[in-house]
Motif scaffolding. Structure first.
Motif, PDB file in Angstrom:
ATOM      1  N   SER A  81       0.672  -1.095  -0.215  1.00  0.00           N
ATOM      2  CA  SER A  81       0.171  -0.068   0.075  1.00  0.00           C
ATOM      3  C   SER A  81       0.991   1.182   0.018  1.00  0.00           C
ATOM      4  O   SER A  81       0.731   2.121  -0.840  1.00  0.00           O
ATOM      5  CB  SER A  81      -1.206  -0.074   1.183  1.00  0.00           C
ATOM      6  OG  SER A  81      -1.774  -0.972   1.340  1.00  0.00           O
ATOM      7  N   LEU A  82       1.700   1.212   0.888  1.00  0.00           N
ATOM      8  CA  LEU A  82       2.554   2.347   1.027  1.00  0.00           C
ATOM      9  C   LEU A  82       3.575   2.593  -0.239  1.00  0.00           C
ATOM     10  O   LEU A  82       3.625   3.852  -1.025  1.00  0.00           O
ATOM     11  CB  LEU A  82       3.629   2.300   2.181  1.00  0.00           C
ATOM     12  CG  LEU A  82       4.740   3.498   2.508  1.00  0.00           C
ATOM     13  CD1 LEU A  82       4.236   4.837   2.552  1.00  0.00           C
ATOM     14  CD2 LEU A  82       5.597   3.034   3.418  1.00  0.00           C
ATOM     15  N   GLU A  83       4.037   1.594  -0.742  1.00  0.00           N
ATOM     16  CA  GLU A  83       4.710   1.705  -2.147  1.00  0.00           C
ATOM     17  C   GLU A  83       3.952   2.267  -3.113  1.00  0.00           C
ATOM     18  O   GLU A  83       4.432   3.070  -4.161  1.00  0.00           O
ATOM     19  CB  GLU A  83       5.617   0.569  -2.404  1.00  0.00           C
ATOM     20  CG  GLU A  83       6.687   0.045  -1.460  1.00  0.00           C
ATOM     21  CD  GLU A  83       7.805   1.166  -1.229  1.00  0.00           C
ATOM     22  OE1 GLU A  83       8.141   1.857  -2.258  1.00  0.00           O
ATOM     23  OE2 GLU A  83       8.339   1.598  -0.172  1.00  0.00           O
ATOM     24  N   LEU A  84       3.042   1.824  -3.438  1.00  0.00           N
ATOM     25  CA  LEU A  84       1.926   1.948  -4.426  1.00  0.00           C
ATOM     26  C   LEU A  84       1.584   3.408  -4.261  1.00  0.00           C
ATOM     27  O   LEU A  84       1.521   4.206  -5.351  1.00  0.00           O
ATOM     28  CB  LEU A  84       0.691   0.998  -4.474  1.00  0.00           C
ATOM     29  CG  LEU A  84      -0.354   1.384  -5.664  1.00  0.00           C
ATOM     30  CD1 LEU A  84       0.419   0.994  -6.877  1.00  0.00           C
ATOM     31  CD2 LEU A  84      -1.623   0.360  -5.365  1.00  0.00           C
ATOM     32  N   LEU A  85       1.491   3.916  -3.057  1.00  0.00           N
ATOM     33  CA  LEU A  85       0.883   5.311  -2.961  1.00  0.00           C
ATOM     34  C   LEU A  85       1.968   6.107  -3.086  1.00  0.00           C
ATOM     35  O   LEU A  85       1.957   7.335  -4.001  1.00  0.00           O
ATOM     36  CB  LEU A  85       0.465   5.426  -1.479  1.00  0.00           C
ATOM     37  CG  LEU A  85      -0.314   6.820  -1.258  1.00  0.00           C
ATOM     38  CD1 LEU A  85      -1.270   7.050  -1.992  1.00  0.00           C
ATOM     39  CD2 LEU A  85      -0.645   7.153   0.228  1.00  0.00           C
ATOM     40  N   LYS A  86       3.330   5.908  -2.837  1.00  0.00           N
ATOM     41  CA  LYS A  86       4.377   6.672  -3.141  1.00  0.00           C
ATOM     42  C   LYS A  86       4.538   6.742  -4.781  1.00  0.00           C
ATOM     43  O   LYS A  86       4.861   7.891  -5.521  1.00  0.00           O
ATOM     44  CB  LYS A  86       5.706   6.149  -2.558  1.00  0.00           C
ATOM     45  CG  LYS A  86       5.693   6.450  -1.063  1.00  0.00           C
ATOM     46  CD  LYS A  86       6.426   5.593  -0.169  1.00  0.00           C
ATOM     47  CE  LYS A  86       7.934   5.274  -0.497  1.00  0.00           C
ATOM     48  NZ  LYS A  86       8.634   4.364   0.475  1.00  0.00           N
ATOM     49  N   ALA A 101      -0.089   5.038   7.085  1.00  0.00           N
ATOM     50  CA  ALA A 101       0.834   4.123   6.703  1.00  0.00           C
ATOM     51  C   ALA A 101       1.773   3.427   8.036  1.00  0.00           C
ATOM     52  O   ALA A 101       2.198   2.234   8.269  1.00  0.00           O
ATOM     53  CB  ALA A 101       1.624   4.484   5.671  1.00  0.00           C
ATOM     54  N   ALA A 102       2.171   4.469   8.804  1.00  0.00           N
ATOM     55  CA  ALA A 102       2.853   3.965   9.935  1.00  0.00           C
ATOM     56  C   ALA A 102       2.161   3.106  10.933  1.00  0.00           C
ATOM     57  O   ALA A 102       2.935   2.198  11.455  1.00  0.00           O
ATOM     58  CB  ALA A 102       3.173   5.473  10.669  1.00  0.00           C
ATOM     59  N   ALA A 103       0.823   3.364  11.108  1.00  0.00           N
ATOM     60  CA  ALA A 103       0.197   2.544  11.792  1.00  0.00           C
ATOM     61  C   ALA A 103       0.010   1.061  11.381  1.00  0.00           C
ATOM     62  O   ALA A 103       0.262   0.289  11.992  1.00  0.00           O
ATOM     63  CB  ALA A 103      -1.223   3.003  12.044  1.00  0.00           C
TER      64      ALA A 103
END
Lengths: 260, 242
Positions: free
Chosen positions: A11-16, B99-101
């Protein structure tokens, strides 16, 4: 490690990636500009007003089936464009974590850092595959719009263009390893430029068929039909194998990250 | 119970000794502050404890585990902010906290709740949907501390967590740290602000030349004077030993 932890990294990498200026520039360049350029190049080749020197350069595209030529050109451009775009994207994706210091902030999380290194590579590959496939589809649609028809060697040329792009994507993945090693975005771009130069030298020396970074463009026909004919299964496998090697190498690097 | 521990940790960068038998221990429910001059070894010690730097020697422990290989369930009880925070400028404040959570092991629904609470707690409501890159240095620091505390860690490491904060931000961070300690967390924090650490810490350790040179009770007399006296004594002893 649970799937949810890996999911958090995805999720994080896709959002970035979605938010990045890099992806927002490269994606339309690959899926709009390259097909337009390919169709335009063939139109130019068939234009009677083309001057002599340019006509000689464009001569291979001036004859034969229209759509086959469109796919020939887009395959040749994408074999280089995808590698270059992938190299820049890898430099951004991996290098930024070291330049900004977030590589250290990613330590001590439920998803270990090796998952971040792996997910970056997989996401990079999926994004480039999507861009490449979309570029081919857009090229076919543009070709149909200007009178091209799926006949003759269109199917074979489409497969060659697809394979050339996929091989170029495989060759882009090691730049994640380079970016992690150098911890520098510009350093990675420097290595990319050096590899492109080395590729030219290897092709001039006649060793292109066995130098992985020359294989996609030679397969796509950039060196002419004779050079393309030299690319056999051995060359293709030797090139493709760089993708899994890159995944293993970058995952191992991120597993052992130190001094972040 | 020991939550965070460094035992005889040694490390050098090139020929320069950064940590020279560094020892510190933080128990459950305890806030320990490290004070020291620039280059004393505080941040290097925190990086070892956070699993970001493999030391040349000695041992580090977070909740009983090697910080270089924290199992997922243990990592979900840990937080660290040393240097750059876990935040990306192109993401909004809310997205960064979400994201951190999730990276700290919370489920999606718990992450939504934790991020909303953190936004309120750190007074970031006005910027919740703003790109983090547009934040001031102080709010960026608030975001960084929020990102590593929103899951209520049992072990927490903070490096200079108030260096860019306004007085209101300092109070927020101090309250969050004390609250976590009140719930049983062990917190190790480094700071140059002696007055501030005196307010937040249960124990202050003075760091000099890569090792802990003594302990300063936070409530007694002029902290600054006692700190410099301790540093002077350590230097004098060091020269005598040499």
């Amino acid at each position: 490690m649970r799937g949810t932890e890996m999911g958090a990294v995805w999720s994080l990498e896709l959002l970035k990636l979605r938010r990045s200026t890099m992806a927002r520039l490269i994606t339309p360049l690959l899926i709009v500009l390259v097909p337009l350029g390919s169709v335009g190049a063939v139109a130019l080749a068939r234009s009677p007003s083309l001057p002599g020197s340019a006509a000689a350069k464009f001569a291979p595209y001036a004859v034969g089936d229209l759509m086959t030529n469109h796919l020939l050109v887009v395959g040749q451009i994408m074999s280089v464009a995808v590698l270059t775009a992938g190299g820049f994207a890898a430099a951004w994706s991996y290098g930024r974590e070291f330049v900004a210091g977030t590589a250290g902030a990613l330590a001590g999380l439920t998803a270990p850092r090796w998952t971040v290194g792996l997910v970056k590579a997989l996401l990079l590959a999926l994004w480039l595959i999507a861009c490449h496939a979309a570029a081919l589809v857009v090229t076919v649609l543009l070709s149909l719009a200007v009178g091209g028809r799926p006949a003759g060697e269109v199917g074979l040329q489409a497969v060659i263009a697809m394979v050339a792009g996929l091989l170029a994507i495989a060759l882009a993945l090691p730049f994640g390893w380079v970016a992690t090693l150098t911890r520098s975005q510009l350093g990675t771009i420097g290595v990319l430029i050096a590899i492109v130069m080395l590729t030219q030298i290897m092709v001039v020396l006649g060793a292109g068929a066995w130098f992985p970074y020359a294989v996609p463009s030679l397969l796509a026909g950039m060196g002419g039909p004779d050079a393309a004919a030299e690319i056999g299964p051995g060359s293709i496998v030797a090139t493709a194998v760089l993708a899994p090697l890159a995944l293993v190498a970058v995952t191992a690097q991120w597993r052992r990250l130190n001094a972040t | 119970m020991t939550v965070l521990e460094l035992r005889g940790v040694r490390h050098g960068f090139g020929g320069r000794v950064a940590l020279d038998g560094f020892c510190v221990e933080v128990g459950a429910g305890e806030v320990v502050a490290m004070v020291g001059l620039n280059g004393a070894g505080k941040t290097t010690a925190l990086r070892v404890l956070a699993g970001r730097l493999r030391p040349d020697g000695g041992a580090a422990s977070v909740l009983g585990h090697d910080p270089l290989n924290l199992p997922g369930p243990v990592a979900s009880r840990f937080g660290q902010c040393v240097g750059a925070p876990l935040a990306y400028p192109e993401l909004t404040v809310n997205e960064n906290l979400m994201a951190a959570a999730r990276l700290h092991g919370l489920s999606r629904s718990d992450a939504v709740r934790a991020a909303a609470e953190a936004v309120e707690r750190f007074a970031l409501s006005s910027w919740a949907d703003a790109r983090a890159g547009s934040l001031s240095a102080g709010n960026w620091q608030r975001l960084g501390v929020a990102a590593v505390t929103l899951h209520g860690p049992d072990g927490l490491i903070l490096d200079e967590p108030t260096s860019a904060l306004d007085p209101a931000g300092v109070v927020i961070v101090r309250d969050v740290v004390r609250e976590l300690a009140g719930c049983g967390s062990g917190v190790l924090v480094s700071s140059h602000h002696l007055d501030e650490v005196a307010r937040v810490a249960d124990r202050i350790v003075a760091v000099h030349a890569g090792r802990v040179i003594g302990t300063l009770p936070p409530g007694e007399g002029d902290l600054e004077q006692r700190f410099f006296a301790m540093v002077l004594a350590a230097d004098t002893q060091g020269r005598a030993d040499a």
